[in-house]
Design a protein around this motif. Structure first.
Motif, PDB file in Angstrom:
ATOM      1  N   ALA A   4       0.848  -1.193   0.000  1.00 35.50           N
ATOM      2  CA  ALA A   4       0.000   0.000   0.000  1.00 35.50           C
ATOM      3  C   ALA A   4       0.883   1.242   0.000  1.00 35.50           C
ATOM      4  O   ALA A   4       1.914   1.284   0.685  1.00 35.50           O
ATOM      5  N   TYR A   5       0.472   2.241  -0.763  1.00 35.10           N
ATOM      6  CA  TYR A   5       1.247   3.471  -0.923  1.00 35.10           C
ATOM      7  C   TYR A   5       0.325   4.687  -0.799  1.00 35.10           C
ATOM      8  O   TYR A   5      -0.889   4.600  -1.007  1.00 35.10           O
ATOM      9  N   ILE A   6       0.962   5.813  -0.491  1.00 39.20           N
ATOM     10  CA  ILE A   6       0.271   7.097  -0.511  1.00 39.20           C
ATOM     11  C   ILE A   6       1.016   8.005  -1.478  1.00 39.20           C
ATOM     12  O   ILE A   6       2.218   8.252  -1.310  1.00 39.20           O
ATOM     13  N   LEU A   7       0.298   8.504  -2.472  1.00 40.61           N
ATOM     14  CA  LEU A   7       0.844   9.456  -3.433  1.00 40.61           C
ATOM     15  C   LEU A   7       0.239  10.822  -3.147  1.00 40.61           C
ATOM     16  O   LEU A   7      -0.985  10.965  -3.073  1.00 40.61           O
ATOM     17  N   THR A   8       1.096  11.831  -2.951  1.00 44.96           N
ATOM     18  CA  THR A   8       0.624  13.203  -2.835  1.00 44.96           C
ATOM     19  C   THR A   8       1.248  14.026  -3.946  1.00 44.96           C
ATOM     20  O   THR A   8       2.402  13.790  -4.332  1.00 44.96           O
ATOM     21  N   LEU A   9       0.496  14.997  -4.432  1.00 38.50           N
ATOM     22  CA  LEU A   9       1.016  15.802  -5.536  1.00 38.50           C
ATOM     23  C   LEU A   9       0.334  17.160  -5.582  1.00 38.50           C
ATOM     24  O   LEU A   9      -0.772  17.350  -5.072  1.00 38.50           O
ATOM     25  N   SER A  10       1.027  18.108  -6.195  1.00 34.80           N
ATOM     26  CA  SER A  10       0.453  19.412  -6.499  1.00 34.80           C
ATOM     27  C   SER A  10       1.037  19.891  -7.812  1.00 34.80           C
ATOM     28  O   SER A  10       2.176  19.563  -8.157  1.00 34.80           O
ATOM     29  N   CYS A  11       0.240  20.676  -8.549  1.00 31.44           N
ATOM     30  CA  CYS A  11       0.672  21.162  -9.852  1.00 31.44           C
ATOM     31  C   CYS A  11      -0.299  22.234 -10.319  1.00 31.44           C
ATOM     32  O   CYS A  11      -1.377  22.407  -9.730  1.00 31.44           O
ATOM     33  N   PRO A  12       0.038  22.961 -11.382  1.00 29.58           N
ATOM     34  CA  PRO A  12      -0.930  23.899 -11.951  1.00 29.58           C
ATOM     35  C   PRO A  12      -2.202  23.169 -12.367  1.00 29.58           C
ATOM     36  O   PRO A  12      -2.146  22.087 -12.953  1.00 29.58           O
ATOM     37  N   ASP A  13      -3.331  23.760 -12.043  1.00 30.20           N
ATOM     38  CA  ASP A  13      -4.611  23.111 -12.339  1.00 30.20           C
ATOM     39  C   ASP A  13      -4.885  23.099 -13.834  1.00 30.20           C
ATOM     40  O   ASP A  13      -4.541  24.036 -14.559  1.00 30.20           O
ATOM     41  N   ARG A  14      -5.494  22.018 -14.288  1.00 34.57           N
ATOM     42  CA  ARG A  14      -5.893  21.881 -15.690  1.00 34.57           C
ATOM     43  C   ARG A  14      -6.947  20.784 -15.774  1.00 34.57           C
ATOM     44  O   ARG A  14      -7.129  19.989 -14.831  1.00 34.57           O
ATOM     45  N   LEU A  15      -7.630  20.708 -16.882  1.00 32.26           N
ATOM     46  CA  LEU A  15      -8.637  19.667 -17.069  1.00 32.26           C
ATOM     47  C   LEU A  15      -7.986  18.286 -17.133  1.00 32.26           C
ATOM     48  O   LEU A  15      -6.896  18.119 -17.698  1.00 32.26           O
ATOM     49  N   GLY A  16      -8.668  17.302 -16.531  1.00 31.60           N
ATOM     50  CA  GLY A  16      -8.275  15.916 -16.711  1.00 31.60           C
ATOM     51  C   GLY A  16      -7.212  15.393 -15.773  1.00 31.60           C
ATOM     52  O   GLY A  16      -6.719  14.271 -15.973  1.00 31.60           O
ATOM     53  N   LEU A  17      -6.857  16.124 -14.727  1.00 34.56           N
ATOM     54  CA  LEU A  17      -5.782  15.661 -13.848  1.00 34.56           C
ATOM     55  C   LEU A  17      -6.190  14.427 -13.047  1.00 34.56           C
ATOM     56  O   LEU A  17      -5.386  13.503 -12.881  1.00 34.56           O
ATOM     57  N   VAL A  18      -7.412  14.425 -12.529  1.00 40.25           N
ATOM     58  CA  VAL A  18      -7.870  13.244 -11.782  1.00 40.25           C
ATOM     59  C   VAL A  18      -7.874  12.026 -12.698  1.00 40.25           C
ATOM     60  O   VAL A  18      -7.445  10.926 -12.313  1.00 40.25           O
ATOM     61  N   HIS A  19      -8.358  12.203 -13.912  1.00 41.46           N
ATOM     62  CA  HIS A  19      -8.374  11.112 -14.890  1.00 41.46           C
ATOM     63  C   HIS A  19      -6.963  10.638 -15.208  1.00 41.46           C
ATOM     64  O   HIS A  19      -6.698   9.427 -15.305  1.00 41.46           O
ATOM     65  N   ALA A  20      -6.032  11.592 -15.351  1.00 37.85           N
ATOM     66  CA  ALA A  20      -4.656  11.230 -15.683  1.00 37.85           C
ATOM     67  C   ALA A  20      -4.009  10.425 -14.566  1.00 37.85           C
ATOM     68  O   ALA A  20      -3.339   9.408 -14.821  1.00 37.85           O
ATOM     69  N   VAL A  21      -4.191  10.867 -13.324  1.00 39.52           N
ATOM     70  CA  VAL A  21      -3.591  10.163 -12.194  1.00 39.52           C
ATOM     71  C   VAL A  21      -4.219   8.783 -12.043  1.00 39.52           C
ATOM     72  O   VAL A  21      -3.521   7.776 -11.845  1.00 39.52           O
ATOM     73  N   SER A  22      -5.536   8.722 -12.127  1.00 37.13           N
ATOM     74  CA  SER A  22      -6.227   7.426 -12.011  1.00 37.13           C
ATOM     75  C   SER A  22      -5.779   6.473 -13.111  1.00 37.13           C
ATOM     76  O   SER A  22      -5.550   5.275 -12.864  1.00 37.13           O
TER      77      SER A  22
END
Length: 282
Positions: A4-22
């Motif tokens: 099990a892992y925890i990934l944390t991230l931050s970046c400039p907001d843009r469309l599709g980031l949740v989809h990209a990470v998933s």
């Protein structure tokens, strides 16, 4: 073997980031168990925390893939194994309530930390440290020896490979140099509801102003005294009959609880720094 892992991230907001990470995690056999995200309209930044299980890749391989994935998105990211407690060093002076509370919670399995050492400018708590089998380092601090004392403190922090340093009522102001070295991994508990009553003797300041609420604030340490990004706060009632001693005694419980919550959230990688503020995924 599933990890099990925890990934944390931050970046400039843009469309599709949740989809990209998933999609990134799906392609590598990651099963998302918990996820939270926040879009800050003031800064235009996107923040995300994802806990996932994976059996197809080890941590080193995932980190290599993440570095390639993150670059075009300008992501700042970190990946942590949930089974690995956060290596921690505690600093304390002569008030031991926060120290005692953290040690008890740690040994009770309530905090995902590994307390490796206690550093103090007084000898008061060497027996408490010994009762928990934690090395105790007495390093006196005076105006004349501050630089040497901090060098020794940092040497211990480095030797223990500490990921987190907790100022559990450590009543010395850290130098700008040490604050810089510990940026983002040092948490202080201040015994007032910041930004009110910064600096020394906040309970005396609160009593002098006749406040009806006293509080405590856990924040990251920065070179600006009591100005670091706030992680957690809480308050308790006060009234005109309270003495300074009453406020001090009542405030100790609030300090301990606020600090413990901040340490827990930090150690569970739920806190992301957002400029002079924080995003806390509770």
């Amino acid at each position: 073997m599933t990890q099990a892992y925890i990934l944390t991230l931050s970046c400039p907001d843009r469309l599709g980031l949740v989809h990209a990470v998933s999609g990134f995690l799906l392609e590598r056999g990651g099963n998302i168990e918990e996820a939270a995200q926040y879009n800050d309209p003031a800064t235009g930044l996107f923040f995300m925390r994802v806990q996932f299980a994976c059996s197809q890749h080890d941590q080193a391989t995932l980190q290599t893939h993440l570095a390639q994935f993150a670059e075009p998105h300008q992501m700042r990211w970190s990946l942590h194994a949930t089974a690995q407690p956060v290596r921690t060093v505690l600093l304390v002076s002569k008030e031991g309530h926060c120290l005692n509370d953290l040690l008890f919670r740690w040994k009770s399995g309530l905090l995902p930390v590994d307390i490796r050492a206690i550093i103090s400018n007084h000898r008061d708590f060497y027996q408490l440290a010994a009762s928990y089998n934690v090395p105790f380092h007495h390093i006196p601090v005076t105006a004349a020896t501050k630089a040497q004392a901090e060098a020794r403190q940092y040497e211990i922090i480095q030797a223990e490979d500490a990921e987190l340093v907790i100022l559990a009522r450590y009543m010395q102001v850290l130098s700008n140099d040490l604050c810089t070295k510990l940026a983002g991994r040092a948490i202080n508990i201040h015994h007032s509801f910041l930004p009110s009553f910064k600096g020394a003797k906040p309970y005396y300041q609160a009593h002098d102003r006749g406040v009806k609420l006293i509080g405590a604030t856990a924040h990251y340490v920065t070179a600006d005294l009591d100005e670091g990004p706030i992680i957690e706060q809480d308050v308790t009632r006060a009234d005109h009959t309270d003495t300074v001693e009453d406020l001090t005694a009542r405030g100790r419980d609030t300090e301990s609880q606020v600090l413990a919550r901040a340490v827990k959230w930090h150690s569970e990688h739920r806190v992301l720094v957002n400029g002079h503020k924080t995003v806390v995924f509770r």
